[in-house]
Design an enzyme around this catalytic site. Structure first.
Site, PDB file in Angstrom:
ATOM      1  N   HIS A   1     -13.004 -18.113 -13.027  1.00 17.61           N
ATOM      2  CA  HIS A   1     -14.377 -18.040 -12.509  1.00 17.61           C
ATOM      3  C   HIS A   1     -15.213 -19.048 -13.275  1.00 17.61           C
ATOM      4  CE1 HIS A   1     -18.370 -16.489 -11.446  1.00 17.61           C
ATOM      5  NE2 HIS A   1     -18.662 -16.715 -12.722  1.00 17.61           N
TER       6      HIS A   1
ATOM      7  N   GLU B   1     -25.031 -14.910 -16.407  1.00 17.78           N
ATOM      8  CA  GLU B   1     -23.643 -14.489 -16.622  1.00 17.78           C
ATOM      9  C   GLU B   1     -23.277 -14.479 -18.118  1.00 17.78           C
ATOM     10  OE1 GLU B   1     -22.024 -15.941 -12.240  1.00 17.78           O
ATOM     11  OE2 GLU B   1     -21.177 -16.865 -14.030  1.00 17.78           O
TER      12      GLU B   1
ATOM     13  N   ASN C   1      -7.336 -16.627  -7.913  1.00 16.63           N
ATOM     14  CA  ASN C   1      -7.525 -18.067  -8.133  1.00 16.63           C
ATOM     15  C   ASN C   1      -7.764 -18.432  -9.604  1.00 16.63           C
ATOM     16  OD1 ASN C   1     -10.113 -17.125  -8.308  1.00 16.63           O
ATOM     17  ND2 ASN C   1     -10.906 -18.268  -6.554  1.00 16.63           N
TER      18      ASN C   1
ATOM     19  N   ARG D   1      -7.287 -24.497 -10.456  1.00 12.77           N
ATOM     20  CA  ARG D   1      -6.886 -23.663  -9.318  1.00 12.77           C
ATOM     21  C   ARG D   1      -5.704 -24.266  -8.549  1.00 12.77           C
ATOM     22  NH1 ARG D   1     -13.012 -21.780  -7.653  1.00 12.77           N
ATOM     23  NH2 ARG D   1     -12.940 -19.728  -8.650  1.00 12.77           N
TER      24      ARG D   1
ATOM     25  N   PHE E   1     -15.090  -9.093   1.276  1.00 14.05           N
ATOM     26  CA  PHE E   1     -14.078  -9.033   0.215  1.00 14.05           C
ATOM     27  C   PHE E   1     -14.612  -8.426  -1.096  1.00 14.05           C
ATOM     28  CE2 PHE E   1     -15.881 -13.376   0.338  1.00 14.05           C
ATOM     29  CZ  PHE E   1     -16.378 -13.503  -0.953  1.00 14.05           C
TER      30      PHE E   1
ATOM     31  N   TYR F   1     -20.531  -9.148 -10.016  1.00  9.73           N
ATOM     32  CA  TYR F   1     -20.363  -9.847  -8.734  1.00  9.73           C
ATOM     33  C   TYR F   1     -21.365  -9.387  -7.672  1.00  9.73           C
ATOM     34  CZ  TYR F   1     -15.974 -12.536  -9.436  1.00  9.73           C
ATOM     35  OH  TYR F   1     -15.019 -13.461  -9.803  1.00  9.73           O
TER      36      TYR F   1
ATOM     37  N   LYS G   1      -9.102 -15.142 -15.145  1.00 14.54           N
ATOM     38  CA  LYS G   1      -8.951 -13.905 -14.366  1.00 14.54           C
ATOM     39  C   LYS G   1      -7.588 -13.232 -14.626  1.00 14.54           C
ATOM     40  CE  LYS G   1     -12.043 -15.237 -10.541  1.00 14.54           C
ATOM     41  NZ  LYS G   1     -12.120 -15.444  -9.063  1.00 14.54           N
TER      42      LYS G   1
ATOM     43  N   ARG H   1     -17.015 -26.609 -12.818  1.00 16.42           N
ATOM     44  CA  ARG H   1     -16.680 -26.409 -11.395  1.00 16.42           C
ATOM     45  C   ARG H   1     -15.672 -27.481 -10.944  1.00 16.42           C
ATOM     46  NH1 ARG H   1     -18.077 -21.583  -8.941  1.00 16.42           N
ATOM     47  NH2 ARG H   1     -17.445 -22.729  -7.104  1.00 16.42           N
TER      48      ARG H   1
HETATM   49  P1  ADP Z   1     -16.131 -19.326  -6.633  1.00 18.25           P
HETATM   50  O1  ADP Z   1     -15.321 -18.406  -7.530  1.00 18.25           O
HETATM   51  O2  ADP Z   1     -15.404 -20.606  -6.361  1.00 18.25           O
HETATM   52  O3  ADP Z   1     -17.530 -19.526  -7.130  1.00 18.25           O
HETATM   53  P2  ADP Z   1     -17.290 -17.550  -4.642  1.00 18.25           P
HETATM   54  O4  ADP Z   1     -18.422 -17.370  -5.588  1.00 18.25           O
HETATM   55  O5  ADP Z   1     -17.596 -17.934  -3.240  1.00 18.25           O
HETATM   56  O6  ADP Z   1     -16.230 -18.608  -5.214  1.00 18.25           O
HETATM   57  O7  ADP Z   1     -16.442 -16.213  -4.568  1.00 18.25           O
HETATM   58  C1  ADP Z   1     -16.209 -15.434  -5.727  1.00 18.25           C
HETATM   59  C2  ADP Z   1     -14.771 -15.028  -5.745  1.00 18.25           C
HETATM   60  O8  ADP Z   1     -14.528 -14.171  -4.627  1.00 18.25           O
HETATM   61  C3  ADP Z   1     -13.761 -16.171  -5.561  1.00 18.25           C
HETATM   62  O9  ADP Z   1     -13.434 -16.818  -6.769  1.00 18.25           O
HETATM   63  C4  ADP Z   1     -12.569 -15.447  -4.994  1.00 18.25           C
HETATM   64  O10 ADP Z   1     -11.834 -14.808  -6.032  1.00 18.25           O
HETATM   65  C5  ADP Z   1     -13.209 -14.386  -4.130  1.00 18.25           C
HETATM   66  N1  ADP Z   1     -13.302 -14.828  -2.738  1.00 18.25           N
HETATM   67  C6  ADP Z   1     -14.124 -15.757  -2.218  1.00 18.25           C
HETATM   68  N2  ADP Z   1     -13.940 -15.917  -0.894  1.00 18.25           N
HETATM   69  C7  ADP Z   1     -12.958 -15.039  -0.575  1.00 18.25           C
HETATM   70  C8  ADP Z   1     -12.295 -14.709   0.638  1.00 18.25           C
HETATM   71  N3  ADP Z   1     -12.616 -15.309   1.794  1.00 18.25           N
HETATM   72  N4  ADP Z   1     -11.323 -13.768   0.592  1.00 18.25           N
HETATM   73  C9  ADP Z   1     -11.008 -13.153  -0.568  1.00 18.25           C
HETATM   74  N5  ADP Z   1     -11.589 -13.419  -1.752  1.00 18.25           N
HETATM   75  C10 ADP Z   1     -12.544 -14.351  -1.758  1.00 18.25           C
HETATM   76 MG    MG Z   2     -19.100 -18.194  -7.344  1.00 16.20          MG
END
Ligand code: ADP
Ligand code: MG
Length: 136
Positions: A118, A129, A115, A105, A60, A52, A12, A88
Site C-alpha cells: 500500500h 495515514e 498486490n 507489484r 470490495f 480504508y 501487505k 507510487r
Molecule cells: P491503490 O492501493 O493502488 O491505491 P486503491 O486505493 O484504488 O488502490 O484500492 C485500495 C486497495 O483495494 C488496492 O490496493 C487493492 O488491494 C484493493 N482493490 C482495489 N480495486 C479492487 C478491485 N477491483 N477488486 C478487489 N480489490 C481491489
Molecule cells: Mg489507494
C-alpha cells in the site's frame, strides 16, 4: 530543487507471508526512500475498516478489510524527494497485471487484491495515514 516528503507504506499480508519484507525494503532504499519508522503489526478488521474507510462504498471493501487484517503487515514511514509520487511509481499500478516492469507489484503482486504493498496517494492522505499508525 528537492522536495522532501513523507509517505506511508504497508507491506501487505501476502508479501509478509512470502518473506518478502527485506526485498521490498531494499527496493525503497535503492530508489532513495529512507525508512524512517518501521513496525510489524497485526491489525484487527475494525482497524482495517477505519484505515480504508475512504473505500467504504466500494464492492470490495469488506474483503479488503478482511484481507489487511488476515495476517501480519509491516507499516513504514518513507521519506525522500517527492516521496508520495515516488513511492507510487515504485509500487506500480493497483492491478499487478497492469503494473510496469520492475515495480513491486509487477515483481511480487499476486492479484488486484493481493498486490503486496500500500502507498499513500496524496500528501494529505500520507499525513492522515502516518498519524493513524504512528501517533504517539
Ligand atoms: P491503490 O492501493 O493502488 O491505491 P486503491 O486505493 O484504488 O488502490 O484500492 C485500495 C486497495 O483495494 C488496492 O490496493 C487493492 O488491494 C484493493 N482493490 C482495489 N480495486 C479492487 C478491485 N477491483 N477488486 C478487489 N480489490 C481491489
Ligand atoms: Mg489507494
Amino acid at each position: 530543487m528537492s522536495n522532501i516528503e513523507q509517505t506511508l507504506s504497508i507491506i501487505k499480508p501476502d508479501a509478509v507471508e512470502r518473506n518478502l519484507i527485506e526485498e521490498i525494503k531494499s527496493i525503497f532504499i535503492k530508489k532513495n526512500l529512507k525508512i524512517k519508522e518501521n513496525k510489524k503489526i497485526h491489525i484487527t478488521k475494525e482497524e482495517a475498516a477505519e484505515f480504508y474507510k475512504v473505500h467504504q462504498t466500494k464492492p470490495f471493501y469488506d474483503d479488503l478489510c478482511a484481507y489487511l487484517s488476515s495476517g501480519p503487515i509491516v507499516v513504514m514511514i518513507l521519506e525522500g524527494n517527492n516521496a508520495v509520487l515516488s513511492n507510487r511509481e515504485i509500487m506500480g499500478a493497483t492491478d499487478p497485471k497492469q503494473a510496469k516492469d520492475n515495480t513491486i507489484r509487477k515483481l511480487y503482486g499476486i492479484s488486484i487484491d493481493k498486490n503486496s504493498v500500500h502507498g499513500s496517494d496524496s500528501i494529505e492522505n500520507a499525513k492522515k495515514e502516518i498519524n493513524f499508525f504512528f501517533k504517539n
